[in-house]
Design a protein around this motif. Structure first.
Motif, PDB file in Angstrom:
ATOM      1  N   VAL A  78     -14.438  -5.173  -2.239  1.00  0.00           N
ATOM      2  CA  VAL A  78     -13.124  -4.896  -2.819  1.00  0.00           C
ATOM      3  C   VAL A  78     -13.013  -3.513  -3.456  1.00  0.00           C
ATOM      4  CG1 VAL A  78     -13.323  -5.900  -5.165  1.00  0.00           C
ATOM      5  CG2 VAL A  78     -11.195  -6.136  -3.881  1.00  0.00           C
ATOM      6  N   ARG A  79     -14.125  -3.023  -4.022  1.00  0.00           N
ATOM      7  CA  ARG A  79     -14.142  -1.664  -4.576  1.00  0.00           C
ATOM      8  C   ARG A  79     -15.450  -0.975  -4.213  1.00  0.00           C
ATOM      9  NH1 ARG A  79     -11.333  -4.760  -8.082  1.00  0.00           N
ATOM     10  NH2 ARG A  79     -13.281  -5.722  -8.695  1.00  0.00           N
ATOM     11  N   TYR A 200      -3.510  -1.356  -0.921  1.00  0.00           N
ATOM     12  CA  TYR A 200      -4.802  -0.861  -1.408  1.00  0.00           C
ATOM     13  C   TYR A 200      -5.957  -1.774  -1.020  1.00  0.00           C
ATOM     14  CZ  TYR A 200      -3.328  -4.430  -4.680  1.00  0.00           C
ATOM     15  OH  TYR A 200      -2.861  -5.608  -5.197  1.00  0.00           O
ATOM     16  N   GLN A 238      -6.860 -16.899  -2.101  1.00  0.00           N
ATOM     17  CA  GLN A 238      -6.398 -15.548  -2.474  1.00  0.00           C
ATOM     18  C   GLN A 238      -4.964 -15.599  -2.974  1.00  0.00           C
ATOM     19  OE1 GLN A 238      -8.239 -13.173  -3.005  1.00  0.00           O
ATOM     20  NE2 GLN A 238     -10.052 -13.595  -1.807  1.00  0.00           N
ATOM     21  N   THR A 273      -6.002 -17.551  -7.021  1.00  0.00           N
ATOM     22  CA  THR A 273      -5.101 -16.737  -7.797  1.00  0.00           C
ATOM     23  C   THR A 273      -3.677 -16.968  -7.322  1.00  0.00           C
ATOM     24  OG1 THR A 273      -6.761 -14.982  -8.081  1.00  0.00           O
ATOM     25  CG2 THR A 273      -4.521 -14.334  -8.258  1.00  0.00           C
ATOM     26  N   PRO A 300      -1.676 -11.616 -11.372  1.00  0.00           N
ATOM     27  CA  PRO A 300      -1.984 -10.180 -11.317  1.00  0.00           C
ATOM     28  C   PRO A 300      -0.730  -9.339 -11.116  1.00  0.00           C
ATOM     29  CG  PRO A 300      -3.460 -11.414  -9.890  1.00  0.00           C
ATOM     30  CD  PRO A 300      -2.362 -12.346 -10.298  1.00  0.00           C
ATOM     31  N   GLN A 302      -0.734  -5.822 -11.349  1.00  0.00           N
ATOM     32  CA  GLN A 302      -1.220  -4.578 -10.702  1.00  0.00           C
ATOM     33  C   GLN A 302      -0.609  -3.313 -11.289  1.00  0.00           C
ATOM     34  OE1 GLN A 302      -3.728  -5.448  -9.202  1.00  0.00           O
ATOM     35  NE2 GLN A 302      -3.375  -7.286  -8.005  1.00  0.00           N
ATOM     36  N   ASP A 340      -4.526  -8.848 -13.496  1.00  0.00           N
ATOM     37  CA  ASP A 340      -5.314  -7.723 -12.973  1.00  0.00           C
ATOM     38  C   ASP A 340      -4.411  -6.500 -12.928  1.00  0.00           C
ATOM     39  OD1 ASP A 340      -7.328  -9.549 -12.369  1.00  0.00           O
ATOM     40  OD2 ASP A 340      -6.918  -9.569 -10.221  1.00  0.00           O
ATOM     41  N   ILE A 342      -4.379  -2.239 -11.635  1.00  0.00           N
ATOM     42  CA  ILE A 342      -5.015  -1.087 -10.996  1.00  0.00           C
ATOM     43  C   ILE A 342      -4.446   0.189 -11.621  1.00  0.00           C
ATOM     44  CG2 ILE A 342      -5.322   0.188  -8.833  1.00  0.00           C
ATOM     45  CD1 ILE A 342      -5.130  -2.469  -7.344  1.00  0.00           C
ATOM     46  N   PHE A 371      -8.904  -2.126 -13.325  1.00  0.00           N
ATOM     47  CA  PHE A 371      -9.719  -1.408 -12.342  1.00  0.00           C
ATOM     48  C   PHE A 371      -9.132  -0.034 -12.094  1.00  0.00           C
ATOM     49  CE2 PHE A 371      -9.358  -5.936 -11.231  1.00  0.00           C
ATOM     50  CZ  PHE A 371     -10.669  -6.334 -11.439  1.00  0.00           C
ATOM     51  N   ILE A 372     -10.002   0.938 -11.860  1.00  0.00           N
ATOM     52  CA  ILE A 372      -9.528   2.227 -11.359  1.00  0.00           C
ATOM     53  C   ILE A 372      -9.427   2.098  -9.847  1.00  0.00           C
ATOM     54  CG2 ILE A 372     -10.111   4.666 -11.045  1.00  0.00           C
ATOM     55  CD1 ILE A 372     -11.172   4.726 -13.842  1.00  0.00           C
ATOM     56  N   SER A 374      -9.712   2.282  -6.053  1.00  0.00           N
ATOM     57  CA  SER A 374     -10.842   2.684  -5.209  1.00  0.00           C
ATOM     58  C   SER A 374     -10.371   2.682  -3.752  1.00  0.00           C
ATOM     59  CB  SER A 374     -11.964   1.651  -5.431  1.00  0.00           C
ATOM     60  OG  SER A 374     -13.003   1.823  -4.517  1.00  0.00           O
TER      61      SER A 374
HETATM   62  N1  SAH Z   1      -5.946 -12.226  -4.154  1.00  0.00           N
HETATM   63  C1  SAH Z   1      -6.043 -11.791  -5.473  1.00  0.00           C
HETATM   64  C2  SAH Z   1      -6.900 -10.593  -5.740  1.00  0.00           C
HETATM   65  C3  SAH Z   1      -8.164 -10.368  -5.062  1.00  0.00           C
HETATM   66  S1  SAH Z   1      -8.923  -8.846  -5.422  1.00  0.00           S
HETATM   67  C4  SAH Z   1      -4.658 -11.398  -5.879  1.00  0.00           C
HETATM   68  O1  SAH Z   1      -3.899 -10.902  -5.099  1.00  0.00           O
HETATM   69  O2  SAH Z   1      -4.390 -11.530  -7.027  1.00  0.00           O
HETATM   70  C5  SAH Z   1      -9.001  -8.849  -7.188  1.00  0.00           C
HETATM   71  C6  SAH Z   1      -8.389  -7.656  -7.826  1.00  0.00           C
HETATM   72  O3  SAH Z   1      -9.073  -6.485  -7.444  1.00  0.00           O
HETATM   73  C7  SAH Z   1      -6.946  -7.375  -7.438  1.00  0.00           C
HETATM   74  O4  SAH Z   1      -6.040  -8.158  -8.146  1.00  0.00           O
HETATM   75  C8  SAH Z   1      -6.808  -5.908  -7.773  1.00  0.00           C
HETATM   76  O5  SAH Z   1      -6.409  -5.718  -9.101  1.00  0.00           O
HETATM   77  C9  SAH Z   1      -8.222  -5.380  -7.587  1.00  0.00           C
HETATM   78  N2  SAH Z   1      -8.329  -4.528  -6.404  1.00  0.00           N
HETATM   79  C10 SAH Z   1      -8.167  -4.896  -5.121  1.00  0.00           C
HETATM   80  N3  SAH Z   1      -8.330  -3.831  -4.313  1.00  0.00           N
HETATM   81  C11 SAH Z   1      -8.593  -2.767  -5.110  1.00  0.00           C
HETATM   82  C12 SAH Z   1      -8.857  -1.377  -4.873  1.00  0.00           C
HETATM   83  N4  SAH Z   1      -8.846  -0.867  -3.657  1.00  0.00           N
HETATM   84  N5  SAH Z   1      -9.118  -0.579  -5.944  1.00  0.00           N
HETATM   85  C13 SAH Z   1      -9.120  -1.099  -7.191  1.00  0.00           C
HETATM   86  N6  SAH Z   1      -8.869  -2.385  -7.471  1.00  0.00           N
HETATM   87  C14 SAH Z   1      -8.614  -3.218  -6.450  1.00  0.00           C
END
Ligand code: SAH
Ligand code: SF4
Ligand code: F3S
Length: 475
Positions: A78-79, A200, A238, A273, A300, A302, A340, A342, A371-372, A374
């Motif tokens: 994921v990151r 993302y 998810q 989620t 989330p 975002q 969550d 970003i 999260f920053i 990625s």
């Molecule tokens: N299905 C879940 C999330 C799965 S990923 C949903 O949609 O809520 C978990 C978290 O990782 C996401 O909610 C997002 O905040 C973060 N995330 C996902 N891709 C990312 C990326 N490329 N860079 C940074 N954070 C990311």
């Protein structure tokens, strides 16, 4: 259009045949396996299946890499940070293999589904004997058998390893073995994959199309968990809110929640989620009317900027999100809300970041995962111009974290002096507060109390709090 592919009983039987053959092969002495897991709860759940397969293949389980005959790493894509840790730790297995050339190293999970990662494993990680993507988990015994055969019979080093990760939309597999940890909390996967394609996110690219398990299969598993005495069941997907799409039946997520809630037994029901775009009044009513359901939702957001949310392909804007939160709180006044976020999505401006900050101040989450951004190869956002420097994103991130931590601490302070029902889930190293527990809303509590309470519900008087936890005593 996704065409549902179910693994047949005959295919499963074939895998059981491979388990038998591996068992025979390992019969000379006890063999041990270690499974290391990165990433989300779905991956934790998949690792339970992996452990189940390994046990059916005749392995015992260990936490000690020095004792292991097989080390399996279940990876997350994921990151970048998660990927770098995996590459570092897998690389470090070279030392172990130098000591024990018979060691089998298997790498599974989301990272392996990416062509760039397969290439890197092939070129730079000869230590890996078997790499398998998430869609291959149902046939792990066959892959392990073939890996063992190759190691014995192939001469050229490059032919001794197996990389199995065909492009796939994913399958639905019932009846796989599963080794759960402990007897208190259980994951219950209700669906797999994701169709949302947030710009993302790599998950839809590695986990395949969204597919739900049949309600009768989910309910049967929930019944067996309740009968086995599990006290805390978390439904996983998810985006659980779109449960049931494509099944053609009339059981949607709120209905599933109600039906599981009707199963006899003393347990708390959670889920993860929920995508805000389809968190509806029907869901919140089902939560309120299902007595076992925790009044907690992870929603989330975002970003707090409607422009950024559009660029992320999230299908809601700031106003709609805030309306959803207001509706949820009107139906569930004691709702615990987590999220969550970003920071630094490509093209996000400081003013847009500040909209996120103001949304956080307005909503006041109980806890946040921040999260920053990625960049993930192959996702649309990775191709966007990204002019803000990493250092500047870090400054924004720190501001957000400060705000998040202050609000969590304030929210936790509101519990002090109250008595809550908690589930005691383990012991701690702190003699003054020897037990760990969770409130029904999912907040962590460190408690003083009788260790015999582990695995039971008890009332806890909250005497103190911090940013991360509540403190108290069992009463
Ligand atoms: N299905 C879940 C999330 C799965 S990923 C949903 O949609 O809520 C978990 C978290 O990782 C996401 O909610 C997002 O905040 C973060 N995330 C996902 N891709 C990312 C990326 N490329 N860079 C940074 N954070 C990311
Ligand atoms: Fe990723 Fe979006 Fe799917 Fe969540 S809903 S897994 S963030 S694409
Ligand atoms: Fe990571 Fe895969 Fe989960 S990418 S977050 S382990 S679905």
């Amino acid at each position: 259009m996704y065409e549902r592919k179910e693994i047949t009983p005959a295919q499963l039987e074939e895998q059981r045949g491979y388990c038998e053959r591996i068992r025979d092969r390992l019969a000379d002495r006890p063999h041990l396996a270690l499974v290391e897991t990165y990433g989300c709860q779905q991956n934790e759940s998949d690792s339970e299946i992996l452990r189940g397969w390994l046990m059916d293949c005749g392995y015992g389980l260990t936490d000690d890499p020095g004792q292991a005959d097989l080390i399996a790493v279940n990876t997350c894509a994921v990151r970048e940070h998660a990927e770098l840790r995996v590459f570092g730790n897998v690389g470090a297995l070279n030392h172990r293999k130098a000591k024990n050339p018979d060691l089998i190293v298997a790498v599974g999970g989301c990272m392996v589904q990416q062509a760039v990662v397969q290439e890197r494993l092939r070129k730079s990680f000869p230590v890996v004997d078997l790499a398998f993507g998430p869609h291959e988990l149902w046939r792990f015994p066959e892959l392990l058998w073939r890996t063992m055969e190759r190691r014995e019979h192939r001469n050229r080093k490059s032919q001794r390893r197996l990389i199995a990760a065909q492009p796939s939309d994913g399958v639905v597999a019932e009846g796989l073995p599963r080794q759960r940890d402990g007897g208190i909390k259980a994951w219950l996967s209700i669906m797999n994959g994701c169709d949302n394609f947030c710009t993302y996110c790599i998950v839809p690219h590695v986990r395949g199309r969204e597919r739900s398990r049949r309600p009768e299969d989910v309910l049967a598993e929930a019944r067996s968990l309740a009968a086995a005495g599990y006290k805390d069941i978390t439904l996983l997907g998810q985006n659980v809110n779109s449960y049931g799409k494509g099944l053609g039946g009339d059981v949607d997520f709120p209905e599933l929640l109600r039906r599981i809630g009707d199963i006899p037994g003393d347990f708390v029901l959670r889920f993860m989620t929920s995508h805000p775009k389809d968190a509806t009044e029907k869901l919140f009513r089902a939560m309120a009317e299902t007595e076992k359901c925790a009044h907690h939702i992870h929603l989330p957001v975002q970003s707090g900027s409607s422009r950024v949310l559009r660029a992320m392909n999230r299908h809601y804007d700031r106003e709609k999100y805030l309306d959803t939160v207001a509706m949820a709180r009107s139906i569930l006044p004691d709702l615990v809300l987590t999220t969550d976020i970003i920071v630094g999505f490509p093209g996000e401006t400081e003013a847009e970041f500040e909209e996120t900050l103001s949304l956080v101040e307005q909503v006041r989450y109980d806890a946040m995962f921040t999260f920053i951004y990625s960049p993930r190869t192959g996702t649309p956002a990775a191709a966007l111009p990204d002019p803000v420097s990493r250092a500047e994103k870090q400054v924004w991130f720190d501001r957000l974290l400060e705000s998040a931590n202050r609000i969590s601490a304030e929210k936790h302070a509101e519990y002090v002096g109250k008595t809550c029902r908690v589930l005691v889930d383990g012991v701690t190293n702190d003699p003054a507060r020897n037990l760990s527990a969770r409130t029904k809303g999912g907040r962590l509590v460190h408690l003083a109390g009788d260790p015999a309470l582990v695995g039971q519900f008890t009332d806890a008087e909250i005497t103190d709090s911090s940013t991360w936890a509540l403190f108290g005593k069992a009463v």
